[in-house]
Design a protein around this motif. Sequence first.
Motif, PDB file in Angstrom:
ATOM      1  N   ILE A   1       7.950  95.197  52.095  1.00 45.50           N
ATOM      2  CA  ILE A   1       8.504  95.792  53.304  1.00 45.50           C
ATOM      3  C   ILE A   1       9.112  97.159  52.986  1.00 45.50           C
ATOM      4  O   ILE A   1       8.926  98.134  53.734  1.00 45.50           O
ATOM      5  N   ALA A   2       9.809  97.257  51.861  1.00 50.88           N
ATOM      6  CA  ALA A   2      10.385  98.542  51.450  1.00 50.88           C
ATOM      7  C   ALA A   2       9.288  99.580  51.219  1.00 50.88           C
ATOM      8  O   ALA A   2       9.420 100.742  51.622  1.00 50.88           O
ATOM      9  N   GLU A   3       8.187  99.159  50.580  1.00 53.80           N
ATOM     10  CA  GLU A   3       7.059 100.077  50.349  1.00 53.80           C
ATOM     11  C   GLU A   3       6.470 100.567  51.662  1.00 53.80           C
ATOM     12  O   GLU A   3       6.167 101.760  51.822  1.00 53.80           O
ATOM     13  N   LEU A   4       6.270  99.640  52.596  1.00 58.49           N
ATOM     14  CA  LEU A   4       5.703 100.009  53.890  1.00 58.49           C
ATOM     15  C   LEU A   4       6.585 101.038  54.591  1.00 58.49           C
ATOM     16  O   LEU A   4       6.091 102.023  55.151  1.00 58.49           O
ATOM     17  N   LYS A   5       7.888 100.822  54.550  1.00 61.15           N
ATOM     18  CA  LYS A   5       8.821 101.756  55.181  1.00 61.15           C
ATOM     19  C   LYS A   5       8.812 103.102  54.462  1.00 61.15           C
ATOM     20  O   LYS A   5       8.859 104.160  55.112  1.00 61.15           O
TER      21      LYS A   5
ATOM     22  N   ILE B   1      15.850  78.098  51.513  1.00 60.64           N
ATOM     23  CA  ILE B   1      14.810  79.101  51.743  1.00 60.64           C
ATOM     24  C   ILE B   1      15.008  80.252  50.769  1.00 60.64           C
ATOM     25  O   ILE B   1      16.081  80.429  50.193  1.00 60.64           O
ATOM     26  N   ALA B   2      13.945  81.024  50.612  1.00 58.85           N
ATOM     27  CA  ALA B   2      13.978  82.195  49.729  1.00 58.85           C
ATOM     28  C   ALA B   2      12.912  83.173  50.204  1.00 58.85           C
ATOM     29  O   ALA B   2      11.989  82.791  50.921  1.00 58.85           O
ATOM     30  N   PRO B   3      13.012  84.430  49.815  1.00 58.21           N
ATOM     31  CA  PRO B   3      11.935  85.367  50.141  1.00 58.21           C
ATOM     32  C   PRO B   3      10.655  84.975  49.402  1.00 58.21           C
ATOM     33  O   PRO B   3      10.711  84.484  48.273  1.00 58.21           O
ATOM     34  N   VAL B   4       9.518  85.142  50.031  1.00 55.50           N
ATOM     35  CA  VAL B   4       8.258  85.075  49.301  1.00 55.50           C
ATOM     36  C   VAL B   4       8.314  86.151  48.216  1.00 55.50           C
ATOM     37  O   VAL B   4       8.732  87.289  48.493  1.00 55.50           O
ATOM     38  N   PRO B   5       7.940  85.830  46.980  1.00 52.28           N
ATOM     39  CA  PRO B   5       8.006  86.834  45.916  1.00 52.28           C
ATOM     40  C   PRO B   5       7.291  88.136  46.300  1.00 52.28           C
ATOM     41  O   PRO B   5       6.134  88.113  46.707  1.00 52.28           O
ATOM     42  N   GLY B   6       8.005  89.225  46.193  1.00 49.61           N
ATOM     43  CA  GLY B   6       7.438  90.530  46.500  1.00 49.61           C
ATOM     44  C   GLY B   6       7.511  90.930  47.957  1.00 49.61           C
ATOM     45  O   GLY B   6       7.155  92.062  48.307  1.00 49.61           O
ATOM     46  N   ALA B   7       8.003  90.027  48.833  1.00 52.61           N
ATOM     47  CA  ALA B   7       8.000  90.337  50.264  1.00 52.61           C
ATOM     48  C   ALA B   7       8.958  91.477  50.608  1.00 52.61           C
ATOM     49  O   ALA B   7       8.581  92.421  51.313  1.00 52.61           O
TER      50      ALA B   7
ATOM     51  N   LEU C   1      19.172  85.184  53.897  1.00 55.63           N
ATOM     52  CA  LEU C   1      18.469  86.035  52.938  1.00 55.63           C
ATOM     53  C   LEU C   1      19.126  87.403  52.761  1.00 55.63           C
ATOM     54  O   LEU C   1      18.704  88.186  51.908  1.00 55.63           O
ATOM     55  N   GLY C   2      20.113  87.709  53.588  1.00 56.51           N
ATOM     56  CA  GLY C   2      20.710  89.050  53.546  1.00 56.51           C
ATOM     57  C   GLY C   2      19.767  90.103  54.085  1.00 56.51           C
ATOM     58  O   GLY C   2      19.792  91.257  53.630  1.00 56.51           O
ATOM     59  N   TRP C   3      18.978  89.729  55.090  1.00 59.26           N
ATOM     60  CA  TRP C   3      17.930  90.603  55.618  1.00 59.26           C
ATOM     61  C   TRP C   3      18.284  91.244  56.951  1.00 59.26           C
ATOM     62  O   TRP C   3      17.411  91.788  57.617  1.00 59.26           O
ATOM     63  N   ARG C   4      19.510  91.196  57.374  1.00 63.79           N
ATOM     64  CA  ARG C   4      19.863  91.735  58.689  1.00 63.79           C
ATOM     65  C   ARG C   4      19.466  93.201  58.849  1.00 63.79           C
ATOM     66  O   ARG C   4      19.097  93.641  59.943  1.00 63.79           O
ATOM     67  N   ASP C   5      19.539  93.950  57.767  1.00 66.45           N
ATOM     68  CA  ASP C   5      19.246  95.381  57.836  1.00 66.45           C
ATOM     69  C   ASP C   5      17.907  95.736  57.197  1.00 66.45           C
ATOM     70  O   ASP C   5      17.617  96.918  56.980  1.00 66.45           O
ATOM     71  N   LEU C   6      17.099  94.716  56.936  1.00 64.21           N
ATOM     72  CA  LEU C   6      15.831  94.973  56.247  1.00 64.21           C
ATOM     73  C   LEU C   6      14.858  95.755  57.121  1.00 64.21           C
ATOM     74  O   LEU C   6      14.156  96.651  56.645  1.00 64.21           O
ATOM     75  N   VAL C   7      14.801  95.417  58.410  1.00 64.22           N
ATOM     76  CA  VAL C   7      13.922  96.133  59.345  1.00 64.22           C
ATOM     77  C   VAL C   7      14.719  96.468  60.593  1.00 64.22           C
ATOM     78  O   VAL C   7      15.782  95.899  60.854  1.00 64.22           O
ATOM     79  N   GLY C   8      14.172  97.361  61.391  1.00 68.45           N
ATOM     80  CA  GLY C   8      14.880  97.804  62.581  1.00 68.45           C
ATOM     81  C   GLY C   8      14.754  96.884  63.775  1.00 68.45           C
ATOM     82  O   GLY C   8      15.543  96.966  64.721  1.00 68.45           O
ATOM     83  N   LEU C   9      13.732  96.008  63.757  1.00 68.83           N
ATOM     84  CA  LEU C   9      13.492  95.141  64.906  1.00 68.83           C
ATOM     85  C   LEU C   9      12.974  93.787  64.444  1.00 68.83           C
ATOM     86  O   LEU C   9      12.071  93.706  63.608  1.00 68.83           O
ATOM     87  N   THR C  10      13.570  92.721  64.987  1.00 66.38           N
ATOM     88  CA  THR C  10      13.060  91.364  64.786  1.00 66.38           C
ATOM     89  C   THR C  10      12.851  90.754  66.158  1.00 66.38           C
ATOM     90  O   THR C  10      13.629  90.992  67.091  1.00 66.38           O
ATOM     91  N   LEU C  11      11.793  89.947  66.290  1.00 63.33           N
ATOM     92  CA  LEU C  11      11.443  89.376  67.587  1.00 63.33           C
ATOM     93  C   LEU C  11      11.198  87.879  67.479  1.00 63.33           C
ATOM     94  O   LEU C  11      10.585  87.411  66.513  1.00 63.33           O
ATOM     95  N   CYS C  12      11.641  87.143  68.492  1.00 62.44           N
ATOM     96  CA  CYS C  12      11.294  85.739  68.661  1.00 62.44           C
ATOM     97  C   CYS C  12      10.612  85.618  70.026  1.00 62.44           C
ATOM     98  O   CYS C  12      10.595  86.572  70.810  1.00 62.44           O
TER      99      CYS C  12
ATOM    100  N   ASP D   1       6.358 104.406  53.051  1.00 58.41           N
ATOM    101  CA  ASP D   1       5.103 105.059  53.435  1.00 58.41           C
ATOM    102  C   ASP D   1       5.120 105.548  54.881  1.00 58.41           C
ATOM    103  O   ASP D   1       4.116 106.064  55.374  1.00 58.41           O
ATOM    104  N   GLY D   2       6.242 105.346  55.558  1.00 58.03           N
ATOM    105  CA  GLY D   2       6.377 105.828  56.926  1.00 58.03           C
ATOM    106  C   GLY D   2       5.953 104.838  57.994  1.00 58.03           C
ATOM    107  O   GLY D   2       5.845 105.213  59.172  1.00 58.03           O
ATOM    108  N   ARG D   3       5.724 103.580  57.617  1.00 52.01           N
ATOM    109  CA  ARG D   3       5.346 102.564  58.605  1.00 52.01           C
ATOM    110  C   ARG D   3       6.602 102.004  59.291  1.00 52.01           C
ATOM    111  O   ARG D   3       7.674 101.946  58.689  1.00 52.01           O
ATOM    112  N   THR D   4       6.428 101.543  60.496  1.00 47.03           N
ATOM    113  CA  THR D   4       7.462 100.781  61.193  1.00 47.03           C
ATOM    114  C   THR D   4       7.151  99.306  61.003  1.00 47.03           C
ATOM    115  O   THR D   4       6.032  98.864  61.281  1.00 47.03           O
ATOM    116  N   VAL D   5       8.116  98.541  60.526  1.00 48.12           N
ATOM    117  CA  VAL D   5       7.911  97.124  60.231  1.00 48.12           C
ATOM    118  C   VAL D   5       8.762  96.278  61.171  1.00 48.12           C
ATOM    119  O   VAL D   5       9.959  96.537  61.347  1.00 48.12           O
ATOM    120  N   VAL D   6       8.136  95.256  61.765  1.00 52.29           N
ATOM    121  CA  VAL D   6       8.815  94.332  62.675  1.00 52.29           C
ATOM    122  C   VAL D   6       8.590  92.911  62.161  1.00 52.29           C
ATOM    123  O   VAL D   6       7.467  92.548  61.787  1.00 52.29           O
TER     124      VAL D   6
END
Length: 228
Positions: free
Chosen positions: A100-104, A90-96, A128-139, A106-111
């Motif tokens: 997410i960094a841009e959204l954050k 697996i890999a990140p979608v290019p630019g993903a 992907l090394g994404w554990r700290d990419l966002v504050g909340l992940t949901l299943c 801009d003051g958005r909350t990303v889940v």
Amino acid sequence: MNTVNNPDLVVLDMAGTTVADGGLVERAFTAAAERLGEDPATMIDYVRATMGESKISVFRHLLGGDETRARQANTAFEEAYGELVTGGLIAPVPGAAEAIAELKEDGRTVVLTTGFARVTQDAILDALGWRDLVGLTLCPADAGGRGRPYPDMVLAALLRTGAVDDVRRIAVAGDTSYDMLSGVRSGAGTVAGVLTGAHDETALRAHGATHVLASVAELPALIRESDA
């Protein structure tokens, strides 16, 4: 300025939207079916049509409501998918990640949300090394057990973050029809389909997409337009 519809909570799907898995879902379903002695060829069309749905729900349907076999199949699927993930497929979608960094910024909350079980979601985040990419992940289990097309994960994101005071200020993005349905049913003001995953523009729009983007990389600009 119409502040009601300015999205400040952004709920993003993972596989196919922010994560490129190269068809690993189908490969893992095939492996799971074979482990249970089932013919994957009889299942694959339904699997493709229901991409984005909770995987245990898919197996319940395919196995005629037999809960024991559905759980066995789901465990086999999660194991097979996890093996593929840890194999570096697996890999990140290019630019993903950048989006997410841009959204954050801009003051958005990303889940980040998924139809996979928590163990698989965590394996993806770790790979992907994404554990700290966002504050909340949901299943699905984090939202009472119901995954897409129910709105539960989107609404759980709202309740857990408290990021907005109106569902119309939520943006949902995903690559499947069920992603679109969950967004619409949650009342999200922006429901964006992306063309990097399972379903095409016709299917995404038919299930409620307000916008269709080439990829999630275009989402920050779309949301900024809502602010204007």
